[in-house]
Design a protein around this motif. Structure first.
Motif, short mmCIF file in Angstrom:
data_model
loop_
_atom_site.label_atom_id
_atom_site.label_comp_id
_atom_site.label_asym_id
_atom_site.label_seq_id
_atom_site.Cartn_x
_atom_site.Cartn_y
_atom_site.Cartn_z
N ILE A 145 0.87 -1.18 0.00
CA ILE A 145 0.00 0.00 0.00
C ILE A 145 0.90 1.22 0.00
O ILE A 145 1.82 1.32 0.83
CB ILE A 145 -0.92 0.02 1.23
N ALA A 146 0.67 2.11 -0.96
CA ALA A 146 1.52 3.30 -1.06
C ALA A 146 0.65 4.55 -1.00
O ALA A 146 -0.49 4.55 -1.43
CB ALA A 146 2.30 3.26 -2.37
N TYR A 147 1.24 5.62 -0.51
CA TYR A 147 0.49 6.86 -0.30
C TYR A 147 1.25 8.05 -0.87
O TYR A 147 2.47 8.16 -0.72
CB TYR A 147 0.27 7.05 1.20
N HIS A 148 0.50 8.93 -1.52
CA HIS A 148 1.08 10.17 -2.02
C HIS A 148 0.25 11.32 -1.48
O HIS A 148 -0.97 11.34 -1.63
CB HIS A 148 1.06 10.19 -3.54
N GLN A 149 0.93 12.28 -0.87
CA GLN A 149 0.21 13.46 -0.40
C GLN A 149 0.45 14.61 -1.34
O GLN A 149 1.60 14.87 -1.74
CB GLN A 149 0.69 13.83 1.01
N GLY A 201 1.30 17.85 -2.98
CA GLY A 201 2.27 18.86 -2.55
C GLY A 201 3.66 18.25 -2.40
O GLY A 201 4.65 18.96 -2.43
N TYR A 202 3.70 16.94 -2.24
CA TYR A 202 5.00 16.27 -2.16
C TYR A 202 5.24 15.54 -3.46
O TYR A 202 4.33 15.29 -4.22
CB TYR A 202 5.00 15.27 -0.99
N ASN A 203 6.46 15.19 -3.72
CA ASN A 203 6.77 14.62 -5.02
C ASN A 203 7.11 13.14 -4.97
O ASN A 203 7.92 12.66 -5.76
CB ASN A 203 7.91 15.41 -5.66
N SER A 204 6.51 12.41 -4.02
CA SER A 204 6.93 11.01 -3.89
C SER A 204 5.79 10.13 -3.42
O SER A 204 4.72 10.61 -3.04
CB SER A 204 8.06 10.92 -2.89
N TRP A 205 6.05 8.84 -3.46
CA TRP A 205 5.14 7.86 -2.91
C TRP A 205 5.80 7.25 -1.68
O TRP A 205 6.99 6.93 -1.70
CB TRP A 205 4.88 6.74 -3.93
N THR A 206 5.00 7.07 -0.63
CA THR A 206 5.51 6.47 0.60
C THR A 206 4.92 5.08 0.72
O THR A 206 3.70 4.91 0.61
CB THR A 206 5.03 7.27 1.82
N VAL A 207 5.76 4.09 0.94
CA VAL A 207 5.22 2.74 1.14
C VAL A 207 4.83 2.60 2.60
O VAL A 207 5.63 2.89 3.49
CB VAL A 207 6.27 1.67 0.76
N ILE A 208 3.61 2.16 2.82
CA ILE A 208 3.11 2.08 4.19
C ILE A 208 3.49 0.74 4.81
O ILE A 208 3.51 -0.28 4.13
CB ILE A 208 1.58 2.29 4.16
N ASP A 209 3.76 0.79 6.09
CA ASP A 209 4.13 -0.41 6.85
C ASP A 209 2.94 -1.34 7.00
O ASP A 209 2.02 -1.05 7.77
CB ASP A 209 4.55 0.07 8.25
N VAL A 210 2.96 -2.46 6.29
CA VAL A 210 1.79 -3.35 6.36
C VAL A 210 2.14 -4.63 7.09
O VAL A 210 3.28 -5.09 7.04
CB VAL A 210 1.25 -3.68 4.95
N SER A 211 1.16 -5.23 7.74
CA SER A 211 1.41 -6.45 8.51
C SER A 211 0.79 -7.71 7.91
O SER A 211 1.26 -8.80 8.19
CB SER A 211 0.86 -6.30 9.92
#
Lengths: 152, 451
Positions: free
Chosen positions: B203-207, B209-219
């Motif tokens: 699962i990845a998130y982009h906010q 205003g920012y220029n990237s994707w963050t991978v979310i810590d999944v369990s």
């Protein structure tokens, strides 16, 4: 329908109408006032006599047709009733709104909707309703861009 | 003509506008919007509250060859209030050239070649580019060839490069399964985009205003569904767990804070039924927020369903008399609906959705009130085909599994009919966020770990 009590309604230009109570209460406004005042209601309106007579006529008709709704007759009558020009429609509008008569209001809004549908373009709508174009040039261009749909 | 007219727009109260515009069709509302600024505002209310089904063109589907559907594109919008198809005078080329990966809050999410996703609102004609997902997906190359297929060079599990040529639905199956939005791009609000990607494992998130994707810590990967609600991400996994992340919260190293992680027992009814149908099909699961309840929807799709509804296996398709195997497309057979009991932490069967309807498929799973549009079916599930792994298997079908399911009598009704079962790209719901407004509630607060 059994004959019920008659209400006397006085319009702003001092004309008095005797209306069957069951018809008078088609107007939410009159209904509220009669429950407060009982037998007679004195109603002040901004409207002239003509719209009042029309309103009464339609409410009367609806009540008569209540038990046996003959759809074609009713819709024929309705199309004739609303076949008026924009000014009269406007008066009917204001009357129906003030007196809060739902069925009349529905008829008027439907007719206005039909007017809008029948207009071929935006300019015709403006002329029919007497509306000024108050968009800035750029806004108008944006809106024209969005006005690019077909239906299949 | 010289008579002076009182302008209807000036003298008439807004409620009256409401009742006039309420009776106008979409095309008349679009015209009304161009009249003057007050009509523009009034008509906008109605235009933005209509639900749609985005479709490929009937001609392409019915006259096309099932083998060459990769060049097909979306073309029309079926208005659910009016039961009528509209299309744009000039169809945006993105509808053909890009792969749809989501539909959320009235916006579509597409993936362009070169691994660049973007948001598109067909009614406002606004396109918003998002940062490339090449790194996120391990994609070294993503090009579309003249047959409409994608040529991909990608790194899998940091081990080796693979090369693949495939259609749009396989891109969706392997790379980005679903894209949803947190927030509304319309109002210049701060919004974000959440992706379920890499074979449902990440699962990845982009906010914005920012220029990237963050991978979310999944369990608990892989995941069946993701939704966004009140700036939180909810993810439902294959093993029936629910994880919740707060998009507004960050920990001391800047990671998105996980608020909740619960593994729930699988509902008995579906477990038993699933076992009895083993080998005949698969179950898919959806997570929906509805009036501050969390719902679990189980959708059973039979692999080969005969015209009379009989579930067949692959062997049944081969008969002694015919040289060709029988054509039996996959089809949804039933849905089960459950609600989460926050105290007991288990799924409770829901007999009726009462005055709600659900929209499921490749879009963000949502629930709407039946009052929100005329002709809305009560206690029903509106569904489209999101079975990416099966969609490209056969030339005769794929993208066809859609309709309206009535929960009470377990019956199906068609929503839009094509004379062919090969419907590519698969139809997709567009449900604007204004149809989803619900009252403030305690859904988030009820889950353990949330305050």
């Amino acid at each position: 329908m059994l004959l019920s009590k008659n209400s006397a309604l006085e319009s702003k230009d001092n004309e008095i109408f005797e209306v069957e109570e069951s018809i008078a209460i088609q107007s939410e406004l009159i209904k509220t006032m009669t429950t407060m005042v009982n037998s007679k209601a004195y109603v002040n309106e901004r409207n002239q006599m003509v719209p009042e007579a029309r309103c009464r006529k339609q409410a009367n008709y609806h009540v008569e047709q209540n038990n046996k709704i003959v759809d074609e007759e009713l819709s024929d009558w309705e199309s004739k009733f609303f076949e008026v020009d924009m000014d009269d429609l406007h008066e009917l509008f204001m009357a129906a709104n003030y007196l809060e008569i739902e069925s009349l209001l529905n008829g008027v809004t439907k007719r206005v909707g039909d007017f809008i549908k029948a207009c071929k373009n935006v300019e015709v709508i403006r002329q029919t309703f007497g509306i000024n174009n108050d968009f800035a040039a750029q806004q108008e261009e944006e809106i024209r861009k969005l006005n690019s749909w077909n239906h299949i | 003509m010289a008579k002076r007219r009182k302008s209807l727009a000036d003298q008439v109260p807004t409620e009256i506008f409401w009742s006039i515009f309420n009776k106008l069709s979409f095309i008349d509302l679009i015209q009304a919007k161009a009249v003057c600024s007050s009509w523009n505002l009034a008509a906008e209310e109605f235009v933005t509250k209509m639900p749609w089904l985005m479709l490929p063109s009937k001609k392409e589907v019915e006259e096309g060859d099932g083998a060459f559907v990769n060049n097909n594109g979306y073309n029309g919008f079926f208005n659910l209030c009016e039961n009528r198809v509209y299309n744009l005078k000039t169809t945006p080329m993105e509808f053909r050239e890009s792969c749809c990966i989501g539909s959320s809050n009235g916006w579509l999410v597409f993936l362009e070649h070169k691994a660049v996703p973007f948001l598109f609102n067909p009614f406002k004609q606004i396109k918003i580019h998002l940062p490339s997902v090449d790194y996120l997906l391990g994609l070294k190359k993503m090009e579309r060839n003249e047959d409409g297929e994608y040529e991909l060079d990608y790194l899998k599990k940091n081990q080796r490069f693979f090369f693949k040529v495939c259609g749009k639905q396989q891109v969706r199956e392997c790379f980005i399964q679903k894209a949803i939005l947190s927030g509304k791009p319309d109002c210049n609000e701060n919004f974000g985009v959440v992706l379920l990607c890499n074979n449902r494992e990440e699962i990845a998130y982009h906010q914005r205003g920012y220029n990237s994707w963050t991978v979310i810590d999944v369990s608990h990967p892989p995941y069946q569904d993701i939704i966004c609600y009140k700036n939180h991400i909810y993810a439902l996994s294959d093993n029936n767990s629910i994880e919740v992340w707060d998009l507004g919260g960050r920990d001391y190293v800047g990671r998105i804070v996980k608020k909740s992680d619960i593994v729930l027992p699988f509902p008995d009814k579906s477990h038993t039924k699933g076992n009895s149908l083993r080998g005949f099909g698969t179950s898919k699961f959806y997570l929906v927020e509805s009036c501050d309840d969390l719902l679990l929807i189980v959708r059973f799709i039979g692999d080969y369903v005969d015209l009379d509804g009989t579930l067949l296996t692959e062997w049944d398709l081969l008969t002694e008399t015919c040289t060709q195997p029988k054509i039996c497309p996959y089809r949804t057979c039933f849905f089960h609906v459950y609600k989460l009991d926050f105290n007991e932490l288990k799924w409770v069967e829901v007999e009726s959705l009462n005055d709600r309807a659900l929209f499921l498929g490749g879009n963000q799973s949502v629930s709407v009130s039946v009052q929100s549009f005329p002709n809305c079916e009560t206690n029903s599930i509106y569904f489209t085909d999101d079975c990416w792994q099966k969609m490209e298997e056969d030339y005769n079908y794929g993208g066809h599994d859609m309709g309206i399911y009535n929960i009470k009598d377990e019956s199906f009704k068609p929503i839009y009919e094509f004379s062919s079962d090969k419907i590519q790209p698969p139809p997709c719901w567009i449900i604007p966020s204004s149809m989803l407004e619900s009252q403030l509630g305690q859904c988030v607060a009820s889950l353990p770990g949330c305050n």
